[in-house]
Design a protein around this motif. Structure first.
Motif, PDB file in Angstrom:
ATOM      1  N   TRP A  15       0.822  -1.209   0.000  1.00 50.19           N
ATOM      2  CA  TRP A  15       0.000   0.000   0.000  1.00 50.19           C
ATOM      3  C   TRP A  15       0.862   1.269   0.000  1.00 50.19           C
ATOM      4  CZ3 TRP A  15       0.324   3.257   4.260  1.00 50.19           C
ATOM      5  CH2 TRP A  15       0.879   2.711   5.423  1.00 50.19           C
ATOM      6  N   PHE A  16       2.164   1.085   0.102  1.00 49.15           N
ATOM      7  CA  PHE A  16       3.100   2.218   0.014  1.00 49.15           C
ATOM      8  C   PHE A  16       4.406   1.675  -0.536  1.00 49.15           C
ATOM      9  CE2 PHE A  16       6.670   4.620   1.728  1.00 49.15           C
ATOM     10  CZ  PHE A  16       6.340   5.916   1.362  1.00 49.15           C
ATOM     11  N   GLN A  56       7.901   3.027  12.597  1.00 45.58           N
ATOM     12  CA  GLN A  56       7.774   4.489  12.618  1.00 45.58           C
ATOM     13  C   GLN A  56       7.366   5.009  11.240  1.00 45.58           C
ATOM     14  OE1 GLN A  56      11.068   6.650  14.431  1.00 45.58           O
ATOM     15  NE2 GLN A  56      10.805   8.291  12.947  1.00 45.58           N
ATOM     16  N   LEU A  57       7.941   4.461  10.189  1.00 46.20           N
ATOM     17  CA  LEU A  57       7.567   4.864   8.835  1.00 46.20           C
ATOM     18  C   LEU A  57       6.091   4.562   8.572  1.00 46.20           C
ATOM     19  CD1 LEU A  57       8.165   5.892   5.972  1.00 46.20           C
ATOM     20  CD2 LEU A  57       8.967   3.579   5.417  1.00 46.20           C
ATOM     21  N   VAL A  58       5.628   3.400   8.999  1.00 44.83           N
ATOM     22  CA  VAL A  58       4.212   3.046   8.833  1.00 44.83           C
ATOM     23  C   VAL A  58       3.339   4.101   9.506  1.00 44.83           C
ATOM     24  CG1 VAL A  58       2.414   1.373   9.453  1.00 44.83           C
ATOM     25  CG2 VAL A  58       4.613   0.571   8.576  1.00 44.83           C
ATOM     26  N   SER A  63      -0.474   8.461   9.055  1.00 51.32           N
ATOM     27  CA  SER A  63      -0.975   9.703   9.651  1.00 51.32           C
ATOM     28  C   SER A  63      -1.289  10.775   8.611  1.00 51.32           C
ATOM     29  CB  SER A  63       0.044  10.253  10.655  1.00 51.32           C
ATOM     30  OG  SER A  63       1.143  10.849   9.979  1.00 51.32           O
ATOM     31  N   GLY A  64      -0.933  10.488   7.346  1.00 52.11           N
ATOM     32  CA  GLY A  64      -1.167  11.488   6.302  1.00 52.11           C
ATOM     33  C   GLY A  64      -0.129  12.588   6.314  1.00 52.11           C
ATOM     34  N   ALA A  65       1.039  12.266   6.788  1.00 50.25           N
ATOM     35  CA  ALA A  65       2.120  13.247   6.905  1.00 50.25           C
ATOM     36  C   ALA A  65       2.496  13.827   5.549  1.00 50.25           C
ATOM     37  CB  ALA A  65       3.337  12.593   7.545  1.00 50.25           C
ATOM     38  N   GLU A  69       8.085  14.833   5.756  1.00 56.80           N
ATOM     39  CA  GLU A  69       8.096  13.974   6.937  1.00 56.80           C
ATOM     40  C   GLU A  69       8.264  12.513   6.540  1.00 56.80           C
ATOM     41  OE1 GLU A  69       4.941  14.964   9.879  1.00 56.80           O
ATOM     42  OE2 GLU A  69       4.608  16.680   8.556  1.00 56.80           O
ATOM     43  N   ILE A  70       7.653  12.127   5.431  1.00 55.26           N
ATOM     44  CA  ILE A  70       7.819  10.759   4.924  1.00 55.26           C
ATOM     45  C   ILE A  70       9.260  10.549   4.486  1.00 55.26           C
ATOM     46  CG2 ILE A  70       7.150   9.153   3.095  1.00 55.26           C
ATOM     47  CD1 ILE A  70       4.316  10.425   3.268  1.00 55.26           C
ATOM     48  N   GLU A  71       9.819  11.521   3.790  1.00 52.33           N
ATOM     49  CA  GLU A  71      11.221  11.425   3.355  1.00 52.33           C
ATOM     50  C   GLU A  71      12.149  11.262   4.551  1.00 52.33           C
ATOM     51  OE1 GLU A  71      12.466  11.221   0.189  1.00 52.33           O
ATOM     52  OE2 GLU A  71      10.347  11.062  -0.316  1.00 52.33           O
TER      53      GLU A  71
END
Length: 115
Positions: A15-16, A56-58, A63-65, A69-71
């Protein structure tokens, strides 16, 4: 140095997906700076580092960051991988040319391959 990350749901469907080029010299410098702290914390800490940063990445993605923030979370997961590999004795020359392939499962387990 590259990192590829797939996050899987409970049905083991992705999913990602992220594929990034990591700044090798920076990553190695940061890993070296963390080495003594990691050694002090012991083998259990080292074993749990990759799953902790994977989880933490999940959380960040769910959270819709924002993209930055994802990077950051992807970069931190990559750094955890580099630190662990250095602790296992993998040479920096090998790490610079590596592709890290991580699959993060719903339960927090992480499959990690270095190509």
């Amino acid at each position: 140095m590259q990192i590829t990350v797939s996050l899987l749901d409970e049905s083991k469907e992705s999913w990602f997906f992220a594929e990034r080029e990591l700044p090798a010299d920076y990553m190695l410098k940061m890993a070296a700076a963390r080495e003594s702290m990691v050694k002090e914390k012991g083998p259990e800490f080292v074993q749990g580092a990759i799953p902790a940063f994977g989880s933490q990445l999940v959380e960040v993605v769910k959270s819709g960051a924002k993209d930055d923030e994802i990077e950051k979370a992807v970069l931190e997961l990559g750094l955890a991988v580099v630190v662990v590999d250095r602790m296992l004795g993998i040479d920096d020359t090998v790490l610079k040319q590596s592709q890290f392939v991580l699959t993060v499962y719903q339960d927090g387990m992480v499959r990690y391959d270095r190509l």
